[in-house]
Enzyme design. Structure first.
Site, short mmCIF file in Angstrom:
data_model
loop_
_atom_site.label_atom_id
_atom_site.label_comp_id
_atom_site.label_asym_id
_atom_site.label_seq_id
_atom_site.Cartn_x
_atom_site.Cartn_y
_atom_site.Cartn_z
N ARG A 155 7.37 -6.28 9.75
CA ARG A 155 6.97 -7.30 8.79
C ARG A 155 6.73 -8.63 9.50
NH1 ARG A 155 11.48 -4.63 6.39
NH2 ARG A 155 10.96 -3.51 4.46
N LYS A 179 14.73 -6.96 5.60
CA LYS A 179 15.21 -7.46 4.32
C LYS A 179 16.70 -7.20 4.16
CE LYS A 179 10.83 -6.99 1.80
NZ LYS A 179 10.14 -6.38 0.64
N HIS A 248 0.46 -7.97 6.69
CA HIS A 248 0.87 -6.82 5.90
C HIS A 248 -0.19 -5.72 5.93
CE1 HIS A 248 4.42 -5.78 3.63
NE2 HIS A 248 3.68 -5.15 2.74
N ARG A 251 0.57 -3.73 8.82
CA ARG A 251 1.72 -2.84 8.53
C ARG A 251 1.22 -1.59 7.80
NH1 ARG A 251 7.42 -2.76 7.69
NH2 ARG A 251 8.09 -2.23 5.58
N HIS A 274 12.03 1.00 4.82
CA HIS A 274 12.06 1.13 3.37
C HIS A 274 13.40 1.67 2.90
CE1 HIS A 274 7.37 1.44 3.06
NE2 HIS A 274 7.79 0.20 3.09
N TYR A 283 1.61 5.57 0.81
CA TYR A 283 0.73 5.79 1.95
C TYR A 283 0.21 7.22 1.98
CZ TYR A 283 2.59 1.33 3.48
OH TYR A 283 2.95 0.01 3.54
#
Length: 302
Positions: A155, A179, A248, A251, A274, A283
């Site tokens: 990220r 995150k 992004h 990514r 994730h 995806y």
């Protein structure tokens, strides 16, 4: 009651008159309703079962929706046409023109999240291999940033937060803080290793860093999100005309490339950081869309 073709047209016409004179809808709205309702009538007439507006059932409506989706119509478009059909049947039922409403229990398609945008592999190859890159600090840094995003899928905040100690050249891996302050390890290959080392050598030669930040400005400050976004946008615009050209997107490009080359979805989930595999599954939808396009272009009966 069996409605004739004339009666069916009368039903649509009466409904449109109702919209115009009682509901005071605009001419554009009435035209849209007319086109949507006539499209449904054409559909069920072509089924060849002597169907009428009264004998149409929910399954016929669902088949109509499915045919629209197969033709590439969006969920928003299909739901709008279904709404027109529901309105007609409510009107017709209230005027005793039909004795049941087959559209009442039909659920429209859910509006899915838009598929992630990504660059094609040949676009990335053109950018990294065929583009003229300078040997000045900003040019070397720009190419290194692009490669770091593309080869690790990290990220924006994770790239900005990298320190010199984050990169392990011996084991070919980089530690990022994602995150929720969660850390993960991402492997990288020989090409990125060489690129990172060359950049670090040039940076330490001409820039006095304020701290251990890996990517810094010419003045030695850790780069800001706005600076990295601008750099990525400028570089990607050389090979791509998409409106959204951001970190992004790189990514997304990483994840799509990994899946297209055989990586398992659980592995890609871990690489991206994730929490749930359901986040990564979008995806697989992207790669399936690619597969459908290839099929449509290649199969003689498609």
């Amino acid at each position: 009651m069996q409605a004739t073709f004339g009666q069916r047209m009368t039903m649509i016409e009466e409904f449109l008159d109702y919209l115009q004179f009682e509901r005071r809808r605009s001419p554009l709205t009435i035209k849209s309703y007319s086109e949507d309702l006539c499209a449904f009538e054409t559909f069920f007439k072509n089924l060849g079962d002597q169907l009428t507006w009264e004998s149409v059932d929910s399954d016929v409506i669902r088949d109509w929706m499915e045919s629209m989706m197969d033709k590439g119509n969006s969920a928003t478009s299909v739901n709008r046409r279904l709404s027109a059909l529901r309105s007609l049947y409510r009107f017709a039922l209230s005027r005793n023109m039909v004795d049941h409403d087959p559209a009442r229990r039909v659920q429209g398609p859910k509006k899915g999240k838009p598929l992630p945008q990504f660059l094609k592999e040949n676009e990335m190859d053109r950018l990294l291999d065929d583009t003229e890159w300078g040997d000045d600090y900003k040019s070397v840094r720009a190419r290194t940033i692009i490669m770091m995003f593309y080869e690790t899928g990290m990220r924006l905040a994770e790239l900005i937060g990298l320190d010199t100690g984050s990169i392990d050249y011996v084991n070919h891996q980089v530690k990022v803080t994602g995150k929720g302050n969660k850390q993960r390890i991402i492997p990288f290959g020989n090409e990125l290793e060489s690129t990172l080392k060359a950049f670090a050598l040039l940076r330490d030669k001409i820039v006095a860093r304020e701290d251990e930040a890996f990517f810094v400005t010419e003045k030695g400050c850790r780069m800001t999100p706005a600076q990295v976004r601008a750099e990525v946008r400028q570089q990607l615009s050389k090979v791509c005309t998409m409106k959204k050209l951001s970190p992004h997107v790189l990514r997304h490009t990483f994840a799509t490339a990994m899946l297209n080359h055989g990586a398992g979805i659980e592995s890609v989930k871990r690489l991206l950081g994730h929490e749930s595999v359901s986040t990564t599954e979008i995806y697989t939808h992207t790669t399936f869309e690619q597969l459908k396009r290839v099929y449509d272009e290649a199969h003689p009966r498609a």
